[in-house]
Write a protein that holds these residues in place. Structure first.
Motif, PDB file in Angstrom:
ATOM      1  N   GLN A   1      26.201   4.872  52.820  1.00  0.00           N
ATOM      2  CA  GLN A   1      26.341   3.501  53.337  1.00  0.00           C
ATOM      3  C   GLN A   1      25.338   2.549  52.677  1.00  0.00           C
ATOM      4  O   GLN A   1      24.693   1.738  53.328  1.00  0.00           O
TER       5      GLN A   1
ATOM      6  N   HIS B   1      35.212  -3.304  56.272  1.00  0.00           N
ATOM      7  CA  HIS B   1      36.182  -2.231  56.476  1.00  0.00           C
ATOM      8  C   HIS B   1      35.502  -0.864  56.567  1.00  0.00           C
ATOM      9  O   HIS B   1      35.912  -0.009  57.354  1.00  0.00           O
ATOM     10  N   LEU B   2      34.440  -0.663  55.778  1.00  0.00           N
ATOM     11  CA  LEU B   2      33.767   0.639  55.726  1.00  0.00           C
ATOM     12  C   LEU B   2      32.655   0.794  56.760  1.00  0.00           C
ATOM     13  O   LEU B   2      32.012   1.843  56.821  1.00  0.00           O
TER      14      LEU B   2
ATOM     15  N   PRO C   1      32.659   1.174  60.202  1.00  0.00           N
ATOM     16  CA  PRO C   1      32.769   2.232  61.209  1.00  0.00           C
ATOM     17  C   PRO C   1      32.413   3.598  60.630  1.00  0.00           C
ATOM     18  O   PRO C   1      32.763   3.917  59.492  1.00  0.00           O
ATOM     19  N   LYS C   2      31.725   4.385  61.418  1.00  0.00           N
ATOM     20  CA  LYS C   2      31.281   5.704  60.969  1.00  0.00           C
ATOM     21  C   LYS C   2      32.471   6.566  60.569  1.00  0.00           C
ATOM     22  O   LYS C   2      33.452   6.679  61.318  1.00  0.00           O
TER      23      LYS C   2
ATOM     24  N   ARG D   1      34.590   6.013  58.230  1.00  0.00           N
ATOM     25  CA  ARG D   1      35.696   5.296  57.598  1.00  0.00           C
ATOM     26  C   ARG D   1      35.765   5.586  56.102  1.00  0.00           C
ATOM     27  O   ARG D   1      36.852   5.641  55.523  1.00  0.00           O
TER      28      ARG D   1
ATOM     29  N   ALA E   1      38.189   8.454  54.876  1.00  0.00           N
ATOM     30  CA  ALA E   1      39.598   8.123  54.629  1.00  0.00           C
ATOM     31  C   ALA E   1      39.753   7.374  53.320  1.00  0.00           C
ATOM     32  O   ALA E   1      40.678   7.654  52.543  1.00  0.00           O
ATOM     33  N   ALA E   2      38.842   6.419  53.059  1.00  0.00           N
ATOM     34  CA  ALA E   2      38.898   5.669  51.800  1.00  0.00           C
ATOM     35  C   ALA E   2      38.709   6.604  50.617  1.00  0.00           C
ATOM     36  O   ALA E   2      39.387   6.477  49.590  1.00  0.00           O
TER      37      ALA E   2
ATOM     38  N   HIS F   1      46.495  -0.376  54.244  1.00  0.00           N
ATOM     39  CA  HIS F   1      45.662   0.269  55.268  1.00  0.00           C
ATOM     40  C   HIS F   1      44.381  -0.531  55.485  1.00  0.00           C
ATOM     41  O   HIS F   1      43.961  -0.748  56.625  1.00  0.00           O
ATOM     42  N   THR F   2      43.763  -0.958  54.393  1.00  0.00           N
ATOM     43  CA  THR F   2      42.526  -1.731  54.499  1.00  0.00           C
ATOM     44  C   THR F   2      42.771  -3.039  55.237  1.00  0.00           C
ATOM     45  O   THR F   2      41.996  -3.422  56.123  1.00  0.00           O
TER      46      THR F   2
ATOM     47  N   ASP G   1      43.163  -2.515  58.990  1.00  0.00           N
ATOM     48  CA  ASP G   1      41.873  -2.320  59.652  1.00  0.00           C
ATOM     49  C   ASP G   1      41.110  -3.637  59.779  1.00  0.00           C
ATOM     50  O   ASP G   1      40.448  -3.893  60.794  1.00  0.00           O
TER      51      ASP G   1
END
Length: 230
Positions: free
Chosen positions: A122, A164-165, A167-168, A170, A173-174, A203-204, A207
């Motif tokens: 992160q 988008h990224l 949330p823990k 996430r 999936a990306a 998808h992005t 979200d």
């Protein structure tokens, strides 16, 4: 931070852009040009020129007698950015998959490897590395105008990618979607590349619609529905 005087204008744009995209400069207050110029050890004149260029890029806005502000994130802007990406990026990457050289393929592999490392940690560089990976899939197509347009859209999308990224988990999936896209791209399966990138962007955006929706919106909607029944 001391900037190289030979490339002062371009470097200022890059540095201030990074400050904005990382959230170091917020959107709720005027950009403090005196403090920023002092921090970067430059005068206010080239800094104002850099801010004017970033306004053309859509990252800042200026108000008479109030100065420059970071352009706030909004659901409408996210919709517009991703609508344009959906029109350009899937086809451009599909074309590039058929034209890529071995060197292009290695660059794409390396770009994804770097993204995976920083996304898992992160780190604030995740937006730039995501941009680098996606552009590595487009650039071999040889369409310079398309590539430049996609690159600019990615700069505008950077803050939304970070959102988008947030949330823990996430990024997991990306990461999976990126690897599936890369596998198809390396295998020159252009139709599959087009399909996977389209789904990835959709998808992005889905979200982001949930993340950027005002907290009061569901309640307002519920009240309207209740009123309509009466």
């Amino acid at each position: 931070m001391q900037l190289d005087i030979r490339n002062l204008s371009d470097r200022l744009v890059e540095v201030v852009r990074d400050f904005i995209l990382s959230g170091a400069i917020g959107s709720d207050l005027p950009i403090r040009q005196d403090a920023l110029a002092a921090e970067l050890r430059v005068s206010k004149i080239p800094l104002r020129e850099a801010l004017a260029r970033l306004e053309q890029d859509g990252l800042v806005i200026s108000h008479p007698n109030r100065g420059f502000f970071v352009r706030p994130m909004s659901p409408d802007e996210a919709e517009e950015i991703y609508a344009l990406r959906l029109k350009l990026e899937p086809d451009a990457a599909a074309r590039a998959s058929l034209l890529a050289t071995d060197a292009d393929r290695e660059r794409a592999r390396q770009a994804l490897a770097l993204f995976d490392i920083d996304a898992a940690a992160q780190k604030p560089t995740v937006g730039a590395l995501n941009r680098a990976f996606h552009l590595a899939l487009v650039q071999p197509g040889g369409q310079q105008i398309t590539t430049n347009t996609v690159a600019r859209l990615h700069v505008l999308a950077d803050r939304y990618v970070r959102k988008h990224l947030e949330p823990k988990g996430r990024f997991v999936a990306a990461e999976a979607e990126h690897h599936e896209i890369l596998d198809a791209w390396l295998s020159k399966k252009d139709a599959k590349v087009r399909k996977l990138i389209t789904e990835h962007l959709e998808h992005t955006l889905r979200d982001l619609r949930a993340a950027l929706r005002p907290a009061t919106e569901p309640r307002v909607t519920a009240v309207r529905k209740k009123a309509s029944r009466k």
